[in-house]
Motif scaffolding. Structure first.
Motif, short mmCIF file in Angstrom:
data_model
loop_
_atom_site.label_atom_id
_atom_site.label_comp_id
_atom_site.label_asym_id
_atom_site.label_seq_id
_atom_site.Cartn_x
_atom_site.Cartn_y
_atom_site.Cartn_z
N VAL A 111 55.71 92.68 49.86
CA VAL A 111 55.55 91.30 50.30
C VAL A 111 54.50 90.55 49.47
O VAL A 111 54.72 89.40 49.09
CB VAL A 111 55.18 91.25 51.80
N LEU A 112 53.39 91.23 49.12
CA LEU A 112 52.33 90.54 48.37
C LEU A 112 52.89 89.85 47.12
O LEU A 112 52.52 88.71 46.81
CB LEU A 112 51.23 91.54 47.98
N HIS A 113 53.80 90.53 46.44
CA HIS A 113 54.31 89.94 45.18
C HIS A 113 55.30 88.81 45.42
O HIS A 113 55.80 88.21 44.47
CB HIS A 113 54.87 91.02 44.25
N HIS A 114 55.59 88.51 46.70
CA HIS A 114 56.45 87.36 47.03
C HIS A 114 55.65 86.17 47.56
O HIS A 114 56.24 85.12 47.82
CB HIS A 114 57.47 87.75 48.10
N LEU A 115 54.35 86.34 47.76
CA LEU A 115 53.60 85.26 48.41
C LEU A 115 53.31 84.13 47.44
O LEU A 115 52.90 84.36 46.29
CB LEU A 115 52.28 85.80 48.98
N SER A 116 53.45 82.88 47.93
CA SER A 116 53.18 81.75 47.04
C SER A 116 51.69 81.64 46.76
O SER A 116 51.29 81.18 45.71
CB SER A 116 53.73 80.45 47.62
N SER A 117 50.84 82.09 47.72
CA SER A 117 49.41 82.07 47.47
C SER A 117 48.75 83.35 48.00
O SER A 117 48.34 83.41 49.16
CB SER A 117 48.76 80.85 48.14
N PRO A 118 48.65 84.38 47.14
CA PRO A 118 47.96 85.61 47.57
C PRO A 118 46.54 85.31 48.06
O PRO A 118 46.05 85.93 49.00
CB PRO A 118 47.94 86.48 46.30
N PHE A 161 49.34 88.91 32.85
CA PHE A 161 48.31 88.02 32.32
C PHE A 161 48.23 86.67 33.02
O PHE A 161 48.03 85.64 32.40
CB PHE A 161 48.49 87.83 30.79
N LYS A 162 48.45 86.66 34.33
CA LYS A 162 48.21 85.43 35.12
C LYS A 162 47.35 85.87 36.28
O LYS A 162 47.73 86.79 37.00
CB LYS A 162 49.53 84.90 35.66
N ASP A 163 46.20 85.27 36.44
CA ASP A 163 45.31 85.67 37.53
C ASP A 163 45.98 85.38 38.87
O ASP A 163 46.21 84.22 39.22
CB ASP A 163 44.00 84.88 37.39
N PRO A 164 46.28 86.43 39.66
CA PRO A 164 47.03 86.21 40.91
C PRO A 164 46.28 85.35 41.92
O PRO A 164 46.89 84.76 42.78
CB PRO A 164 47.20 87.62 41.49
N LEU A 165 44.93 85.27 41.80
CA LEU A 165 44.21 84.43 42.76
C LEU A 165 44.22 82.97 42.34
O LEU A 165 43.81 82.10 43.08
CB LEU A 165 42.77 84.92 42.93
N HIS A 166 44.69 82.70 41.13
CA HIS A 166 44.77 81.31 40.68
C HIS A 166 46.18 80.89 40.33
O HIS A 166 46.38 79.83 39.78
CB HIS A 166 43.82 81.09 39.49
N GLN A 167 47.15 81.75 40.61
CA GLN A 167 48.52 81.32 40.37
C GLN A 167 49.13 80.96 41.72
O GLN A 167 48.98 81.65 42.71
CB GLN A 167 49.35 82.39 39.67
N GLU A 168 49.79 79.85 41.77
CA GLU A 168 50.43 79.43 43.01
C GLU A 168 51.88 79.17 42.65
O GLU A 168 52.16 78.48 41.68
CB GLU A 168 49.81 78.14 43.54
N MET A 169 52.79 79.72 43.47
CA MET A 169 54.18 79.36 43.27
C MET A 169 54.41 78.03 44.00
O MET A 169 53.58 77.60 44.78
CB MET A 169 55.08 80.44 43.82
N GLU A 170 55.53 77.43 43.74
CA GLU A 170 55.85 76.16 44.40
C GLU A 170 55.75 76.29 45.91
O GLU A 170 56.17 77.29 46.47
CB GLU A 170 57.30 75.81 44.09
N ARG A 171 55.22 75.29 46.58
CA ARG A 171 55.08 75.32 48.04
C ARG A 171 56.42 75.46 48.75
O ARG A 171 56.52 76.01 49.82
CB ARG A 171 54.37 74.05 48.53
N THR A 172 57.46 74.91 48.14
CA THR A 172 58.76 74.94 48.82
C THR A 172 59.61 76.10 48.31
O THR A 172 60.82 76.03 48.28
CB THR A 172 59.53 73.64 48.57
N LYS A 173 58.95 77.17 47.89
CA LYS A 173 59.69 78.25 47.26
C LYS A 173 60.60 78.98 48.26
O LYS A 173 60.37 78.96 49.45
CB LYS A 173 58.72 79.24 46.63
N ASP A 174 61.57 79.67 47.71
CA ASP A 174 62.42 80.55 48.48
C ASP A 174 61.59 81.79 48.87
O ASP A 174 60.76 82.23 48.08
CB ASP A 174 63.58 80.96 47.55
N PRO A 175 61.80 82.37 50.08
CA PRO A 175 60.99 83.53 50.48
C PRO A 175 61.13 84.73 49.55
O PRO A 175 60.30 85.64 49.57
CB PRO A 175 61.53 83.88 51.87
N PHE A 176 62.18 84.76 48.73
CA PHE A 176 62.35 85.91 47.83
C PHE A 176 61.89 85.61 46.40
O PHE A 176 62.01 86.46 45.53
CB PHE A 176 63.80 86.41 47.86
N ASP A 177 61.32 84.42 46.12
CA ASP A 177 60.73 84.18 44.80
C ASP A 177 59.58 85.18 44.62
O ASP A 177 58.96 85.59 45.59
CB ASP A 177 60.14 82.76 44.71
#
Ligand SMILES: C[S@@+](CC[C@H](N)C(=O)[O-])C[C@H]1O[C@@H](n2cnc3c(N)ncnc32)[C@H](O)[C@@H]1O
Length: 260
Positions: A111-118, A161-177
């Motif tokens: 699940v962690l790797h699917h979160l838009s904001s870890p 090479f993307k800091d997971p604490l500073h990467q945000e996926m789109e707010r309206t993302k699909d739950p499986f992105d």
């Protein structure tokens, strides 16, 4: 607890329908794949052992999806961003509807790797966990052997090479992105940043697990790639390897964080 996930990304009806359909397909694939069930039994067994160390308080799984946890840890409360009939609650990992210090453990399986904001999830985890409370994560591990498999043979992206604490996926993302690399980055190259940002969450354990047995199980899309006797032989051979070997050969990781 409401049926609407507090603060959740507003999903469209179509996304909800597709997510439930995906849960159904994964449940079907899991029933037909003894190799995958054997691997999950081992991983949920390890999660169960960790849960025994948790302090009193609710024990919840976030992003339970198809709900396999119920078979191995019946008293875990199952939740997801999209509620199915086997879930106890609908909620989003980045906005947990619980009192401060009231939760004994949070389990996240793939699940962690699917979160838009870890980052939002870890802030919420550190707020709701009781002292000694645990975050238990079972996630993909991107290592030298697994990298090409995850990168080229799996539908989900691997963005190193993307800091997971500073990467945000789109707010309206699909739950499986997803970005499959998030757990590897967070507990590898970006670990110091995590420790600085969340000093109250002590990283107790990061273990790499499962060699070729995982891709050979075929996952949810293919079915086992070898006969069951050969699969069992592979698992037995992997069990004889020293733990350190899985830094090279591993495909999965188990991480445990403890609230100070
Ligand atoms: C790859 S599935 C894993 C499902 C299940 N844990 C398993 O291992 O079979 C990822 C799950 O995370 C859920 N999810 C995605 N974003 C979420 C969020 N912000 N909060 C809670 N669950 C989320 C998805 O709906 C999906 O069920």
């Amino acid at each position: 607890m409401t049926s609407e996930a507090a603060g959740a990304v507003p999903l469209t009806e179509q996304q909800r329908k597709e997510t439930l359909e995906r849960f159904r397909r994964h449940r079907e694939a899991w029933q037909q794949n003894p190799a995958l069930r054997a691997l999950y039994a081992d991983w949920y067994g390890r999660i169960g052992s960790e849960l025994r160390k948790a302090p009193p308080g609710r024990k919840l799984e976030l992003g339970s999806g198809p709900g396999f946890a119920r078979e191995f840890i019946p008293d875990l409360e199952l939740t997801d961003l999209v509620r199915a009939e086997w879930h106890d609650h609908e909620l989003s990992a980045d906005s947990l509807p619980f009192e401060n210090g009231s939760v004994g453990a949070l389990v996240l399986f793939d699940v962690l790797h699917h979160l838009s904001s870890p980052r939002a999830f870890f802030s919420e985890a550190s707020r709701v966990l009781a002292p000694g409370g645990l975050v238990i994560l079972c996630e993909p591990y991107i290592g030298p052997l697994s990298y090409p498999v995850y990168k080229f043979l799996h539908e989900e992206p691997v963005r190193m090479f993307k800091d997971p604490l500073h990467q945000e996926m789109e707010r309206t993302k699909d739950p499986f992105d997803a970005n499959q690399a998030i757990p590897t980055l967070l507990f590898g190259p970006y670990r110091a940043g995590f420790e600085r940002t969340f000093p109250e969450l002590r990283i107790d354990k990061v273990e790499r697990l499962a060699g070729l047995s995982y891709p050979v199980s075929g996952g949810f899309s293919r079915g086992p790639l070898v006969p069951q006797w050969l699969f069992r032989g592979l698992v037995a051979a992997e069990a004889k390897l020293p733990k350190a070997a899985f830094s090279l050969f591993g495909f999965r990781m188990l991480a445990v964080l403890e609230k100070r």
